[in-house]
Design an enzyme around this catalytic site. Structure first.
Site, PDB file in Angstrom:
ATOM      1  N   CYS A 101      18.187 143.406  66.810  1.00  0.00           N
ATOM      2  CA  CYS A 101      18.780 142.193  67.666  1.00  0.00           C
ATOM      3  C   CYS A 101      17.636 141.186  67.587  1.00  0.00           C
ATOM      4  CB  CYS A 101      18.820 142.548  69.165  1.00  0.00           C
ATOM      5  SG  CYS A 101      19.294 141.464  70.374  1.00  0.00           S
ATOM      6  N   CYS A 134      21.884 136.115  64.225  1.00  0.00           N
ATOM      7  CA  CYS A 134      22.194 137.102  65.440  1.00  0.00           C
ATOM      8  C   CYS A 134      23.041 138.115  64.793  1.00  0.00           C
ATOM      9  CB  CYS A 134      23.296 136.408  66.558  1.00  0.00           C
ATOM     10  SG  CYS A 134      23.934 137.637  67.755  1.00  0.00           S
ATOM     11  N   HIS A 179      25.317 140.075  65.708  1.00  0.00           N
ATOM     12  CA  HIS A 179      26.676 140.160  65.965  1.00  0.00           C
ATOM     13  C   HIS A 179      27.484 139.056  64.600  1.00  0.00           C
ATOM     14  CE1 HIS A 179      25.821 141.859  69.718  1.00  0.00           C
ATOM     15  NE2 HIS A 179      26.960 142.173  69.990  1.00  0.00           N
TER      16      HIS A 179
END
Ligand code: DGL
Length: 275
Positions: free
Chosen positions: A91, A209, A211
């Site tokens: 992360c 990021c 994601h």
């Protein structure tokens, strides 16, 4: 994408040699799966325990104290209950806000982080104009600002805080609705300006990021085929493998690694995996 069969072969530490203990991997949610996939490809003999802290996601709009507290709690769980031999903080936000805290508290442990690939982007860009999409917390962190300062004069960085995008991608894994992700991608890409290979255009885009790689099929048509899009899974996996090898911590090569998926909120098993 992380294979469904791994989700069914759920196991913890198998009571083997310490080198065969699992590697912990965590993120606020599904984003770290983009890193886990690269780790599995590089180290197929390793066991992994993946923790999605989705009861507390998104991290990117939280303050440093909160993210540090979560990172510490997850480290304790993975160490005490799953006996991990190392931790990959998969992360960018938690790396920016909490990894130094973990390293200071446990200098003997191998902690690996991820950070936006701005250095390779600066080296790669021909127009010397690089776009960076990341959470507001990552872009505002001291760690990221120091990293950018170290690259002064090498490229112009167009920083785009993408509030809500990680959360929308997280939601998509549950309900399959891509309209909110698409709308945010369009909004943030257009806010960064022109993309392309001509002078003054952004020719390199950093996904800061974990994601965001899951939104690649939506981002690619928005920026065009000529733009290079950089993410961090492969370099992080290579670095992790190298350091574990140096420390004599790689698992026996004859093994077949397994993944134990954990979540603080809704289970990851059965969630959708593709746009
Ligand atoms: N996937 C994370 C990152 O790389 C966190 C996103 C979030 O929880 O806001 O920053």
């Amino acid at each position: 994408m992380v294979q469904a069969h791994c989700q069914r072969r759920v196991q913890g530490h198998r009571g083997e040699e310490p080198v065969n203990a699992p590697i912990g991997v965590f993120d606020s949610g599904v984003g770290g799966l983009s890193i886990l996939q690269a780790l599995q490809l590089h180290m197929p003999a390793e066991d992994f325990v993946y923790m999605a802290d989705n009861a507390h996601a998104p991290y990117g709009e939280r303050d440093a104290a909160f993210v540090r507290e979560r990172a510490t709690a997850i480290w304790h769980t993975l160490r005490d209950e799953h006996h991990v031999k190392a931790l990959v903080v998969a992360c960018n936000t938690a790396t920016a806000l909490a990894i130094q805290h973990l390293r200071d508290a446990h200098p003997e442990v191998a902690f690996f982080g991820v950070e936006p690939a701005v250095k390779p982007a600066a080296a790669h860009s021909q127009t010397h104009r690089v776009g960076v999409m990341a959470t507001p917390a990552t872009l505002g962190s001291d760690k990221f600002i120091q990293l950018l300062n170290s690259l002064k004069g090498q490229a112009e960085f167009v920083l785009q805080p993408c509030e809500g995008l990680a959360d929308a991608i997280e939601q998509h894994w549950r309900d399959g609705k891509d309209a909110p992700v698409k709308a945010l991608c369009e909004k943030y890409v257009s806010a960064m300006g022109d993309f392309g290979s001509q002078a003054g255009q952004i020719d390199t885009l950093v996904l800061g990021c974990t994601h965001y790689p899951f939104a690649l099929p939506l981002l690619r048509p928005l920026v065009g085929e000529n733009v290079t899009i950089l993410e961090t899974g492969e370099p992080v996996a290579r670095h992790t493998q190298q350091v574990l090898a140096e420390r004599g911590l790689l698992a026996d090569v004859a093994r077949v690694g397994r993944v134990n998926f954990l979540a603080t909120g809704d289970s990851l098993i059965g969630v959708r995996s593709q746009f």
